[in-house]
Every structure is written in structure tokens, then in C-alpha cells.
Design a protein around this motif. Structure first.
Motif, PDB file in Angstrom:
ATOM      1  N   ASN A  63     -18.095 -14.723  23.189  1.00 28.66           N
ATOM      2  CA  ASN A  63     -18.851 -13.497  23.268  1.00 28.66           C
ATOM      3  C   ASN A  63     -17.594 -12.596  23.061  1.00 28.66           C
ATOM      4  OD1 ASN A  63     -20.678 -14.301  25.453  1.00 28.66           O
ATOM      5  ND2 ASN A  63     -18.831 -14.658  27.688  1.00 28.66           N
ATOM      6  N   TRP A  64     -16.544 -12.570  23.013  1.00 30.27           N
ATOM      7  CA  TRP A  64     -15.733 -11.884  22.177  1.00 30.27           C
ATOM      8  C   TRP A  64     -16.095 -11.310  20.981  1.00 30.27           C
ATOM      9  CZ3 TRP A  64     -11.021 -10.118  23.663  1.00 30.27           C
ATOM     10  CH2 TRP A  64      -9.968  -9.141  22.433  1.00 30.27           C
ATOM     11  N   LEU A  65     -16.010 -11.894  19.944  1.00 29.92           N
ATOM     12  CA  LEU A  65     -16.903 -11.553  18.462  1.00 29.92           C
ATOM     13  C   LEU A  65     -18.228 -10.894  19.244  1.00 29.92           C
ATOM     14  CD1 LEU A  65     -17.286 -14.711  16.707  1.00 29.92           C
ATOM     15  CD2 LEU A  65     -15.527 -12.554  16.685  1.00 29.92           C
ATOM     16  N   LYS A  66     -18.721 -10.687  19.805  1.00 27.43           N
ATOM     17  CA  LYS A  66     -19.840  -9.907  20.683  1.00 27.43           C
ATOM     18  C   LYS A  66     -19.538  -9.161  21.372  1.00 27.43           C
ATOM     19  CE  LYS A  66     -24.463 -10.113  23.145  1.00 27.43           C
ATOM     20  NZ  LYS A  66     -24.081  -9.708  24.203  1.00 27.43           N
ATOM     21  N   ILE A  67     -18.885  -8.882  21.491  1.00 25.99           N
ATOM     22  CA  ILE A  67     -18.130  -7.556  22.264  1.00 25.99           C
ATOM     23  C   ILE A  67     -17.355  -7.127  21.634  1.00 25.99           C
ATOM     24  CG2 ILE A  67     -16.998  -6.524  24.412  1.00 25.99           C
ATOM     25  CD1 ILE A  67     -17.619  -8.357  26.024  1.00 25.99           C
ATOM     26  N   ARG A  68     -16.765  -7.148  21.130  1.00 32.67           N
ATOM     27  CA  ARG A  68     -16.136  -6.617  20.012  1.00 32.67           C
ATOM     28  C   ARG A  68     -16.260  -5.985  18.573  1.00 32.67           C
ATOM     29  NH1 ARG A  68     -10.838  -5.082  23.225  1.00 32.67           N
ATOM     30  NH2 ARG A  68      -9.977  -4.457  21.436  1.00 32.67           N
ATOM     31  N   HIS A  69     -17.104  -7.132  17.802  1.00 34.04           N
ATOM     32  CA  HIS A  69     -17.273  -7.415  17.112  1.00 34.04           C
ATOM     33  C   HIS A  69     -19.157  -6.841  16.551  1.00 34.04           C
ATOM     34  CE1 HIS A  69     -13.372  -7.495  15.882  1.00 34.04           C
ATOM     35  NE2 HIS A  69     -13.699  -8.697  16.525  1.00 34.04           N
ATOM     36  N   ASN A  70     -19.588  -6.748  17.755  1.00 36.72           N
ATOM     37  CA  ASN A  70     -21.087  -6.957  17.159  1.00 36.72           C
ATOM     38  C   ASN A  70     -21.606  -7.557  17.074  1.00 36.72           C
ATOM     39  OD1 ASN A  70     -23.467  -5.577  18.650  1.00 36.72           O
ATOM     40  ND2 ASN A  70     -23.825  -3.869  16.976  1.00 36.72           N
ATOM     41  N   TRP A  71     -20.805  -9.015  16.782  1.00 36.43           N
ATOM     42  CA  TRP A  71     -21.224 -10.229  15.459  1.00 36.43           C
ATOM     43  C   TRP A  71     -22.074 -10.938  16.261  1.00 36.43           C
ATOM     44  CZ3 TRP A  71     -18.066 -13.668  12.725  1.00 36.43           C
ATOM     45  CH2 TRP A  71     -18.576 -14.054  11.704  1.00 36.43           C
ATOM     46  N   GLN A  72     -22.854 -11.440  16.395  1.00 35.35           N
ATOM     47  CA  GLN A  72     -24.406 -12.158  17.517  1.00 35.35           C
ATOM     48  C   GLN A  72     -23.775 -14.049  16.926  1.00 35.35           C
ATOM     49  OE1 GLN A  72     -25.804 -12.164  20.735  1.00 35.35           O
ATOM     50  NE2 GLN A  72     -27.074  -9.658  21.081  1.00 35.35           N
ATOM     51  N   ILE A  73     -23.331 -14.910  17.364  1.00 35.32           N
ATOM     52  CA  ILE A  73     -23.477 -16.264  16.805  1.00 35.32           C
ATOM     53  C   ILE A  73     -24.077 -17.328  17.603  1.00 35.32           C
ATOM     54  CG2 ILE A  73     -21.142 -15.462  14.782  1.00 35.32           C
ATOM     55  CD1 ILE A  73     -19.563 -17.480  16.870  1.00 35.32           C
ATOM     56  N   PRO A  74     -24.674 -18.039  16.757  1.00 34.59           N
ATOM     57  CA  PRO A  74     -24.805 -19.325  17.463  1.00 34.59           C
ATOM     58  C   PRO A  74     -23.102 -20.285  18.072  1.00 34.59           C
ATOM     59  CG  PRO A  74     -25.454 -19.337  15.331  1.00 34.59           C
ATOM     60  CD  PRO A  74     -24.655 -18.345  15.619  1.00 34.59           C
ATOM     61  N   GLU A  75     -23.057 -20.825  18.853  1.00 35.98           N
ATOM     62  CA  GLU A  75     -22.345 -21.287  18.901  1.00 35.98           C
ATOM     63  C   GLU A  75     -21.585 -22.695  18.053  1.00 35.98           C
ATOM     64  OE1 GLU A  75     -21.171 -22.984  23.677  1.00 35.98           O
ATOM     65  OE2 GLU A  75     -21.736 -20.776  23.908  1.00 35.98           O
TER      66      GLU A  75
ATOM     67  N   GLU B 176     -20.231  -0.280   3.265  1.00 34.20           N
ATOM     68  CA  GLU B 176     -20.970  -0.161   1.428  1.00 34.20           C
ATOM     69  C   GLU B 176     -20.387  -0.733   0.272  1.00 34.20           C
ATOM     70  OE1 GLU B 176     -19.515   3.791   2.501  1.00 34.20           O
ATOM     71  OE2 GLU B 176     -20.426   2.578   4.273  1.00 34.20           O
ATOM     72  N   GLU B 177     -19.015  -0.747   0.721  1.00 28.73           N
ATOM     73  CA  GLU B 177     -17.717  -1.185   0.391  1.00 28.73           C
ATOM     74  C   GLU B 177     -18.189  -3.415  -0.052  1.00 28.73           C
ATOM     75  OE1 GLU B 177     -14.433  -0.042   1.634  1.00 28.73           O
ATOM     76  OE2 GLU B 177     -13.484   0.095   0.216  1.00 28.73           O
ATOM     77  N   LEU B 178     -18.276  -3.676   1.807  1.00 25.59           N
ATOM     78  CA  LEU B 178     -18.778  -4.836   1.654  1.00 25.59           C
ATOM     79  C   LEU B 178     -19.605  -5.176   0.946  1.00 25.59           C
ATOM     80  CD1 LEU B 178     -16.882  -5.365   4.798  1.00 25.59           C
ATOM     81  CD2 LEU B 178     -16.493  -6.250   2.722  1.00 25.59           C
TER      82      LEU B 178
ATOM     83  N   ILE C  27     -17.925  -9.383   7.154  1.00 26.69           N
ATOM     84  CA  ILE C  27     -19.019  -9.624   6.317  1.00 26.69           C
ATOM     85  C   ILE C  27     -20.430 -10.082   6.684  1.00 26.69           C
ATOM     86  CG2 ILE C  27     -17.945 -11.185   4.617  1.00 26.69           C
ATOM     87  CD1 ILE C  27     -18.322  -9.493   2.397  1.00 26.69           C
ATOM     88  N   ALA C  28     -19.711 -11.555   7.080  1.00 22.35           N
ATOM     89  CA  ALA C  28     -21.427 -12.699   7.291  1.00 22.35           C
ATOM     90  C   ALA C  28     -22.817 -11.585   8.264  1.00 22.35           C
ATOM     91  CB  ALA C  28     -20.495 -14.088   8.297  1.00 22.35           C
ATOM     92  N   SER C  29     -22.031 -10.815   8.555  1.00 25.14           N
ATOM     93  CA  SER C  29     -22.665  -9.560   9.678  1.00 25.14           C
ATOM     94  C   SER C  29     -23.568  -8.787   8.896  1.00 25.14           C
ATOM     95  CB  SER C  29     -21.993  -9.269  10.794  1.00 25.14           C
ATOM     96  OG  SER C  29     -21.506  -7.954  10.385  1.00 25.14           O
ATOM     97  N   LEU C  30     -23.258  -8.879   8.307  1.00 27.13           N
ATOM     98  CA  LEU C  30     -24.381  -7.933   7.263  1.00 27.13           C
ATOM     99  C   LEU C  30     -25.651  -7.757   6.245  1.00 27.13           C
ATOM    100  CD1 LEU C  30     -21.419  -6.230   4.455  1.00 27.13           C
ATOM    101  CD2 LEU C  30     -21.720  -5.247   6.653  1.00 27.13           C
TER     102      LEU C  30
ATOM    103  N   ALA D  41     -25.707 -12.870   3.347  1.00 22.24           N
ATOM    104  CA  ALA D  41     -24.016 -12.899   3.456  1.00 22.24           C
ATOM    105  C   ALA D  41     -23.902 -13.527   3.979  1.00 22.24           C
ATOM    106  CB  ALA D  41     -23.928 -11.236   4.409  1.00 22.24           C
ATOM    107  N   LYS D  42     -24.906 -13.866   5.303  1.00 27.96           N
ATOM    108  CA  LYS D  42     -24.494 -14.885   6.478  1.00 27.96           C
ATOM    109  C   LYS D  42     -24.585 -16.408   5.783  1.00 27.96           C
ATOM    110  CE  LYS D  42     -27.646 -15.444   9.654  1.00 27.96           C
ATOM    111  NZ  LYS D  42     -27.808 -15.488  10.904  1.00 27.96           N
ATOM    112  N   GLN D  43     -25.432 -16.219   4.484  1.00 23.77           N
ATOM    113  CA  GLN D  43     -25.827 -17.724   4.268  1.00 23.77           C
ATOM    114  C   GLN D  43     -24.824 -18.204   3.133  1.00 23.77           C
ATOM    115  OE1 GLN D  43     -27.627 -19.658   5.299  1.00 23.77           O
ATOM    116  NE2 GLN D  43     -28.794 -18.549   6.924  1.00 23.77           N
ATOM    117  N   GLN D  44     -23.659 -16.766   2.573  1.00 22.72           N
ATOM    118  CA  GLN D  44     -22.758 -16.956   1.235  1.00 22.72           C
ATOM    119  C   GLN D  44     -21.318 -16.793   2.107  1.00 22.72           C
ATOM    120  OE1 GLN D  44     -25.153 -17.088  -1.576  1.00 22.72           O
ATOM    121  NE2 GLN D  44     -22.952 -16.622  -3.379  1.00 22.72           N
ATOM    122  N   THR D  45     -20.830 -17.373   3.765  1.00 22.42           N
ATOM    123  CA  THR D  45     -19.691 -16.589   4.147  1.00 22.42           C
ATOM    124  C   THR D  45     -19.600 -17.892   4.470  1.00 22.42           C
ATOM    125  OG1 THR D  45     -20.153 -14.905   3.734  1.00 22.42           O
ATOM    126  CG2 THR D  45     -18.510 -14.340   4.723  1.00 22.42           C
ATOM    127  N   ILE D  46     -18.516 -17.911   4.661  1.00 20.83           N
ATOM    128  CA  ILE D  46     -17.361 -18.780   5.951  1.00 20.83           C
ATOM    129  C   ILE D  46     -16.200 -17.272   6.272  1.00 20.83           C
ATOM    130  CG2 ILE D  46     -14.886 -20.563   6.278  1.00 20.83           C
ATOM    131  CD1 ILE D  46     -16.561 -22.164   3.850  1.00 20.83           C
TER     132      ILE D  46
END
Ligand SMILES: Cc1ncc(COP(=O)(O)O)c(C=O)c1O
Length: 392
Positions: free
Chosen positions: A75-87, A181-183, A216-219, A223-228
Motif C-alpha cells: 500500500n505504501w508503495l502504491k500511495i507514495r510512489h504510484n508503484w503497484q507491486i505484487p505482494e 529521462e536519466e533513469l 527505476i523498476a517501475s519505468l 526495467a522491472k525484469q532486470q532490477t532488484i
């Protein structure tokens, strides 16, 4: 609720690294400690309450992470960073730095090359070198105190042995919140060259108005497949002593490999107070964080105005994120060692020497302003007096 960030809390004799290791690191305990990146503000009461409640249970046995722990992060990542991740992409780490080391061991071999962008958080260096990997330095470009990635330099240094980059985002110590753009360009280079991105985003929540942290993984899917991505509530909510953090790994193969390596060291359990504090922080801490950022942002303005008025030759570019100032002391024309001695023994302030963050940190110092304004003002006053004496 209004929080009082002006409160001076005595941290000495509390086994605090920042306070109780002053003698060890500076040779004196008579310095105002503005170094280690934790805050002199009380950890939010919602977190303390949750920890105290759990501490009152009679038994501190082995514990698991409840579903609420994972939900709170998601929830935090969704609200603060607009990043949806599976649990199920959330993996534990007993700290971001241990997580970096586990990743290095899991995904590279001795002799492989790992990129860092200096000046940068110095445990990046030891994580690479202590594990017998080769460090490739891709210095940031500086223009009057503003730093950008040098991606042409990066391209020129990549070869078949280059396997990983350790990214600091937002960047410690220069305070940049990297732009899309940098990322994106960085991701492109990493994908083309099969370089795994290890993104240390521990400062993600510490970003000032008009800037937005982008995981960066949300781009993109690639990116998602190659990031920790490593994150933690510890820096955000001043609870670093609880040694708890997590990695987001959406690529299942990479996730399995990371978890295997973590389990090989039996590091996967964590401590029960870390779990409780994480859940409380993310569920209940948003208001505290907003007020705290407002306070540190005003501390940054205060320091900048103070220097502009009293010591215009000492400058820093306002950080876009983090509560760390990267201050240029080159105008004093002191060698790095002499500058350090001067700040410790004359100004009596304890800062991090710029050279610790890389060769291009020469002439700079890192100052932590997550403290009551009166303490910051005292430190700046001490600096003002001795620099006026020095330059006459
Ligand atoms: C960029 C960065 N990464 C990691 C850490 C420390 O993380 P942990 O205490 O979770 O190992 C810090 C602390 O200052 C930091 O600035």
C-alpha cells in the motif's frame, strides 16, 4: 497531530553510533555530530507504541511476517510512489547493505565488474571489494554543485565482465532525485549489456516538493525484469537500529536466486520488532513523515540562507531528496586532511569527509541536517566564527 521536531533529545550514552562513537571517529566527543544518516528526532509515536505493545508480550520467540506486513509495504508503495507491486515480490533483507552484499554474491563471480557512480555512499565500495569483485567507477558530472550521470563515460567502461550496477536513488550524498529521462537511458544501457540493476532506494521517501521519486523498476516491463530494488522504513522513520528492510524483485528467477542466497546465510528471519515497526510505520506514519520533511526542508533553507549571509564562499546546491547537504569547502583552500581537522578541532562539528565517498568528493563534506534547528544553528555559528578567523 503536530510533532515537535525542535525538541532536543539527549542521545549520548544510548549506544548511538552518531553520538557514542564520536571519540572513536573524531578523536573527541566535543563535536556536534552531523554525520551518520539517522535523525535526532523522536521515532514516531505510532511505531514506538506498536513496538512497546509487542515487547510487553511475555515471549520473544521466532516469529513470522504477518500478511499485514506485506500489505503495508504494498500500500505504501502504491500511495507514495504510484508503484503497484505484487505482494509476492517482497523479499526480506536484514538491512539494505547486507542485501547489496547478498546480491553481489548471488549474481556475480569473483573478478566480475560492478559499476558505482561516485561520489557515493561508501559501503557500496566495501560490498564490492570485500567480496573480491572489481569496482568500475563512473563518476557523476558536476556543474556548479549540480550532479548528473555521465552515461557516455559509463558506456565506454562496460565490457563483457561488467555484470551489475549499484544505483543510489535518490542519491546519497549529492541529493539528486533522478529524472525519468536519466533513469530510462540508464535502463537502456543496462538492458543492452545484460547488467543487473541493484537500486538502493532507501532514501525514496525523503524527497522534497516539486520532485518525485521514480522507482527505476517501475519505468518499464524490461526495467522491472532486470532490477532488484532495496527499500526500508528505517531511514524514513528513524528506526535504523531495528535492522530491517526489504527487496522488491518481480522477476521470479532473480527472486528465487536472491532468496536462496539469503537463506544460505540464514538471514531471512529478521527480528520481530522490525516486522512490527515496519507495519506500523507504513500504516500510520505518513502524517509524521510529511511534517518531518517540511521541517528538514526548512532546515535546508535555513542553512542555505545562513551561509549566503555569513559565509558566501561556502556553498551547496539544495538537495532534491535526503536530509544530507553536500557542502563545497574548496574556497578555504585546505587539503582534505587539514579540512577535516579544522572542522573537528576548530569548528567542533562532526561531518563526513567527502573523500570517503570517492576521489571526486575531495573538498566536500556531508552534513546531516535532520536535527532540531537550534542544534543546526549552533553548528553553523561555530563554523562561522572559525572560518572568519581563518580567512581574516
Ligand atoms: C544509500 C544508503 N543505503 C543504505 C544505507 C543503510 O542501510 P541499512 O542500514 O539498511 O543497511 C544508508 C544509510 O545511510 C544509505 O544512505
Amino acid at each position: 497531530m503536530i510533532y515537535n521536531f525542535d525538541e532536543l533529545i539527549d542521545r549520548s550514552h544510548s549506544n548511538s553510533v552518531k553520538y557514542d562513537l564520536r571519540q572513536h571517529f573524531f578523536g573527541t566527543d566535543q563535536v556536534i555530530p552531523l554525520w551518520v544518516a539517522d535523525m535526532d528526532f523522536a521515532t514516531p509515536s505510532c511505531i514506538r507504541k506498536a513496538v512497546i505493545e509487542r515487547a510487553e508480550h511475555e515471549i520473544y520467540g521466532y516469529s513470522i511476517k504477518p500478511q499485514g506486513y506485506f500489505k503495508s509495504i504494498k500500500n505504501w508503495l502504491k500511495i507514495r510512489h504510484n508503484w503497484q507491486i505484487p505482494e509476492n515480490s517482497i523479499c526480506f533483507s536484514p538491512g539494505v547493505v547486507p542485501g547489496l552484499a547478498v546480491s553481489i554474491l548471488a549474481f556475480t563471480n569473483p573478478g566480475d565488474k560492478i559499476i558505482v557512480q561516485t561520489p557515493v555512499y561508501f559501503p557500496f565500495f566495501t560490498s564490492i571489494l570485500d567480496n573480491e569483485r572489481e569496482m568500475i567507477i563512473n563518476p557523476l558530472k558536476e556543474t556548479e554543485g549540480y550532479y548528473q550521470m555521465d552515461l557516455d563515460d559509463l558506456r565506454s567502461k562496460i565490457d563483457s565482465k561488467t555484470k551489475m550496477i549499484l544505483l543510489s536513488s535518490p542519491h546519497n550524498p549529492v541529493g539528486r532525485v533522478w529524472k525519468k529521462e536519466e533513469l530510462e537511458e540508464l535502463v537502456q544501457i543496462c538492458i543492452e549489456n545484460k547488467i543487473l540493476i541493484i537500486s538502493d532506494e532507501i532514501h525514496a521517501d525523503l524527497v522534497y516538493k516539486s520532485h518525485q521519486h521514480l522507482p527505476i523498476a517501475s519505468l518499464s516491463e524490461e526495467a522491472k525484469q532486470q532490477t532488484i530494488t532495496f527499500m526500508a522504513p528505517t531511514k524514513t522513520f528513524n528506526m535504523a537500529g531495528l535492522s530491517t528492510s526489504f527487496a522488491i524483485i518481480e522477476n521470479q528467477e532473480i527472486r528465487d536466486k536472491y532468496n536462496y542466497a539469503l537463506n544460505a546465510f540464514h538471514l531471512n528471519n529478521g527480528n520481530l520488532f522490525g516486522n512490527v515497526a515496519t507495519e506500523a510505520a507504513y500504516n500510520l506514519g505518513a502524517n509524521w513523515l510529511d511534517q518531518m520533511l517540511d521541517y528538514t526542508s526548512r532546515n535546508i533553507d535555513f542553512a542555505q540562507e545562513y551561509l549566503a549571509t555569513n559565509l558566501p564562499q561556502i556553498k551547496f546546491v539544495k538537495p532534491e531528496g535526503t536530509y544530507l547537504l553536500w557542502i563545497n569547502f574548496k574556497s578555504l583552500q585546505l587539503e582534505d586532511k587539514a579540512l577535516t581537522e579544522f572542522l573537528i578541532h576548530k569548528a567542533r562539528i562532526g561531518l563526513n569527509a567527502g573523500t570517503v565517498f570517492g576521489e571526486n568528493g575531495s573538498g566536500f563534506m556531508r552534513m546531516n541536517v535532520a536535527c532540531p534547528r537550534s542544534l543546526l544553528e549552533k553548528a553553523l555559528n561555530q563554523l562561522n566564527v572559525v572560518i572568519k578567523e581563518l580567512v581574516g
